[in-house]
Design an enzyme around this catalytic site. Sequence first.
Site, PDB file in Angstrom:
ATOM      1  N   HIS A  84      -2.765  -6.295   7.995  1.00 35.55           N
ATOM      2  CA  HIS A  84      -2.267  -6.739   9.468  1.00 35.55           C
ATOM      3  C   HIS A  84      -3.817  -6.249   9.791  1.00 35.55           C
ATOM      4  CE1 HIS A  84      -1.787  -2.416   7.723  1.00 35.55           C
ATOM      5  NE2 HIS A  84      -1.425  -2.207   9.380  1.00 35.55           N
ATOM      6  N   HIS A 127      -5.609  -3.119  10.796  1.00 38.16           N
ATOM      7  CA  HIS A 127      -5.875  -1.680  11.860  1.00 38.16           C
ATOM      8  C   HIS A 127      -6.924  -2.549  11.134  1.00 38.16           C
ATOM      9  CE1 HIS A 127      -1.723  -0.205  12.721  1.00 38.16           C
ATOM     10  NE2 HIS A 127      -2.747  -1.144  14.047  1.00 38.16           N
ATOM     11  N   ASP A 133      -8.321   0.322   8.836  1.00 37.22           N
ATOM     12  CA  ASP A 133      -8.662   0.562   7.614  1.00 37.22           C
ATOM     13  C   ASP A 133      -7.903  -0.398   7.551  1.00 37.22           C
ATOM     14  OD1 ASP A 133      -5.782   1.282   9.222  1.00 37.22           O
ATOM     15  OD2 ASP A 133      -5.470   2.309   7.242  1.00 37.22           O
ATOM     16  N   HIS A 134      -7.499  -1.602   7.446  1.00 30.97           N
ATOM     17  CA  HIS A 134      -7.535  -2.802   6.277  1.00 30.97           C
ATOM     18  C   HIS A 134      -8.042  -3.307   6.152  1.00 30.97           C
ATOM     19  CE1 HIS A 134      -3.206  -0.491   5.313  1.00 30.97           C
ATOM     20  NE2 HIS A 134      -3.815   0.142   6.142  1.00 30.97           N
ATOM     21  N   HIS A 149       5.362  -1.818  12.840  1.00 32.25           N
ATOM     22  CA  HIS A 149       3.822  -1.914  13.009  1.00 32.25           C
ATOM     23  C   HIS A 149       2.857  -2.224  13.069  1.00 32.25           C
ATOM     24  CE1 HIS A 149       1.504   1.561  11.037  1.00 32.25           C
ATOM     25  NE2 HIS A 149      -0.020   0.481  10.683  1.00 32.25           N
ATOM     26  N   ASP A 166       1.283  -1.365   5.408  1.00 29.01           N
ATOM     27  CA  ASP A 166       1.458  -0.310   5.924  1.00 29.01           C
ATOM     28  C   ASP A 166       3.384  -0.199   6.555  1.00 29.01           C
ATOM     29  OD1 ASP A 166      -0.970   1.232   5.720  1.00 29.01           O
ATOM     30  OD2 ASP A 166      -1.549   1.367   7.999  1.00 29.01           O
ATOM     31  N   HIS A 203      -0.652   3.397   1.101  1.00 35.40           N
ATOM     32  CA  HIS A 203      -1.457   4.357   1.925  1.00 35.40           C
ATOM     33  C   HIS A 203      -0.560   5.467   0.999  1.00 35.40           C
ATOM     34  CE1 HIS A 203      -3.692   4.421   5.442  1.00 35.40           C
ATOM     35  NE2 HIS A 203      -2.867   3.881   6.123  1.00 35.40           N
TER      36      HIS A 203
HETATM   37 FE    FE Z   1      -2.742   2.047   7.481  1.00 33.56          FE
HETATM   38 ZN    ZN Z   2      -1.717   0.248   9.667  1.00 30.06          ZN
END
Ligand code: FE
Ligand code: ZN
Length: 256
Positions: free
Chosen positions: A55, A57, A59-60, A113, A130, A168
């Site tokens: 996805h 985001h 942090d990915h 999410h 996530d 995570h």
């Molecule tokens: Fe994340």
């Molecule tokens: Zn995420």
Amino acid sequence: MLKVMPIAAFKDNYIWLLVNPANRHCIVVDPGDAEPVIDVLKKENLILSAILITHHHHDHTGGILTLLEHDAVPVYGPATESIPGVDHKLRNDDLVFIQALDLELRVLEIPGHTAGHIAYYGAEMLFCGDTLFGAGCGRLFEGTAEEMLHSLTKISELPNNTLIYSAHEYTAANLRFAATVEPFNADIQKRIQDVATIREKNLPTLPSVLQLEKLTNPFLRCHIDSVVKSAQEQTHSQLMNPVDIFRTIRTWKDTF
Ligand code: FE
Ligand code: ZN
């Protein structure tokens, strides 16, 4: 036989690295940061073959463009999210074949999410970003409770031995909430002990196994009496519908 290992990033992210030891080719899932990936590639003398994204985001996805400067590899990701660097856009049931790893992965669309979130399933492994965590699930940033519950139900229909590779390390905190929802669930109590032992050694609690999630993850248990009862107590109402139960415990967890 593939080797799968986590590359730790940021505070609690895992970038999953899949390696074919026979030819040293590898792929990474959700490289939010390039640096730790490049370090491992150098240290282990690995050749990057592809990047997989669940996805949009940061942090990915934050490491994609830097990784592409080093190696021009295909980047797979969700068709309905715009992510710089993704050049293979995937939809539900699409197949991804990674020749260098002799690995076929099937795409599952699992919105909730984010609206376009996907997972990759193959070789008894699920890379679910996530959406599903150890004893928990992702927050509803772009989807409804109904969509997320449907996505989690789709995951729960995979074989029980499926290894769950979440993005995570949240398991310990999630279990504290799970034990509050289901104070008399012995599987949750045992998992709290097991996870404490693992975390004392600074090891990852992932991958998890789907069977264990079904026993200990309240978000996969919205149809179980003890979870229904707790949700009813939270709302002082007689809700029974699984979507209402899910929405109630997701909202409860947001402020737990
Ligand atoms: Fe994340
Ligand atoms: Zn995420």
